[in-house]
Design a protein around this motif. Structure first.
Motif: not given
Ligand code: GDD
Ligand code: MG
Length: 375
Positions: A37-42
């Motif tokens: 999820l964090q990678e999707t944003v980053r």
């Protein structure tokens, strides 16, 4: 404006025992120190700087997730210092078409009509610069009124994906860096074909896998869902209009949303749009995406995207190998030693251990089906 929408409702059952109903794969750090999820944003960082000519104003994302995952989502954004425009809660998942409809209502609530960048929360992409370039191209096409999908060159007759037949080239303006992010008119869209059809598509060439990432104006989506599935448009619209704000969260109305039929973006809109004969409908365009995309659907897919040692082993945690090849070994609570074995997946957790062959990685969902019946 570009409004990211992150769909985070999946359960990732084939990644048991790390992925659980209460803690599905998008919340795990499977591919980097950050969660998926964090990678999707980053991975969107840099989009506006790298593509100034697109004049992309990147908004904070709208996340649509299950009620039971709300604190996980909020916490994972907090940890990386990111904000959300909205965290929309579904009392019960109704698949991706209703989830996107909720997000489109949220995105247009102040009379705005941003371009939506719809992304699953649980994919990995190796070449992030290339991904952002493709997104910038897609924004250009979406601004011209098209529905945009991203196509992946298929490597096997996978039946779990949508297949797109590419048509005539779509001329992009302003290709900045010489990188050919070729765009094509979408001639056909077939969601999850049977094995025989998938093999025929592969043999025919001209077919791409649908990556599950979409770009289009919010109003365009609302018009299309109204056109093809008015019951979804109405029920999700009512659920949004009657939603309650609770701190950082917006809770879709449970009664209205329970009345909403369950369907995916692909079946509800992409298939009928691609096969419709009406000329008053907007067209669809596929932008080809060659950036090391994976939806990490199963453990074998994780083995493929992770870095491997000279013998082809992926070792995560306290794992020891001797005379062993092409294994995926994950052990964070006890030491795991693998001797003389090949093509195995072993995933250790405090209360469950998975041992499977790479070739049976898809069958791991049998365990979660079994557990659902047991408990
Ligand atoms: N909020 C929310 N609510 N999100 C959901 C829901 C839901 O009810 N159901 C699924 N999602 C999220 C999942 O977390 C996932 O990130 C994404 O939406 C796609 O759902 P999947 O259930 O994984 O779809 P799929 O894999 O069967 O098929 C889609 O993805 C393929 C590529 O991975 C389709 O778009 C295919 O055409 C595509 O090839
Ligand atoms: Mg999927």
């Amino acid at each position: 404006l570009l409004q990211p929408v992150i769909l985070s409702g999946g359960s990732g059952t084939r990644l048991w025992p790390l992925s659980r109903e209460s803690y599905p794969k998008q919340f795990l750090s499977l591919t980097s120190e950050h969660t998926m999820l964090q990678e999707t944003v980053r991975r969107l960082d840099g989009l506006a700087d790298e593509h100034p000519r697109e004049a992309i104003g990147l908004c904070d994302p709208i996340v649509v997730c299950n009620e039971s995952h709300r604190f996980l989502v909020a916490e994972q954004f907090r940890v990386i210092g990111r904000r959300t425009a909205d965290i929309i809660l579904e009392p019960k998942g109704r698949n991706t078409a209703p989830a996107l409809t909720l997000a489109a209502f949220a995105a247009t609530r102040d009379g705005a009509d941003p371009i939506l960048l719809v992304m699953p929360a649980d994919h990995t992409i190796r070449d992030e610069v290339g991904f952002r370039a493709a997104v910038a191209d897609a924004c250009q096409v979406a601004a011209a009124g098209f529905v945009v999908t991203f196509g992946i060159v298929p490597s096997k007759p996978e039946t779990g994906y949508g297949y797109i037949r590419q048509g005539a080239p779509y001329a992009l303006k302003d290709i900045q860096d010489g990188r050919a992010h070729r765009a094509f008119r979408l001639d056909a869209f077939v969601e999850k074909p049977d094995a025989q059809t998938a093999s025929a598509y592969l043999a025919a060439g001209q077919y791409l896998w649908n990556s599950g990432i979409f770009v289009m104006r919010a109003s365009l989506w609302l018009g299309l869902i109204e056109r093809f599935r008015p019951e979804i448009a109405r029920a999700a619209g009512d659920a949004y209009q009657s939603s309650q704000v609770d701190g950082d969260f917006r809770r879709a109305d449970a009664d209205c949303f329970a009345r909403c039929p369950s369907d995916s973006i692909d079946y509800a809109v992409m298939e009928p749009l691609a096969s419709a004969a009406d000329t008053d409908l907007p067209g669809a365009v596929v932008v080809s995406l060659d950036v090391g995309w994976s939806d990490v659907g199963a453990w074998s897919a994780l083995w493929e995207v992770r870095e491997r040692d000279a013998a082809g082993n992926v070792l995560d945690g306290d794992a020891f190998v001797h005379n062993a090849r092409n294994n995926l070994l994950i052990a964070h609570h006890r030491m795991l030693a693998a001797i003389g074995v090949e093509d195995l997946i072993v995933v250790e957790t405090p209360d469950a251990v998975l041992v499977a062959t790479q070739s049976s990685a898809q069958d791991v969902k049998a365990v979660t089906q079994f557990l659902q019946h047991e408990h």
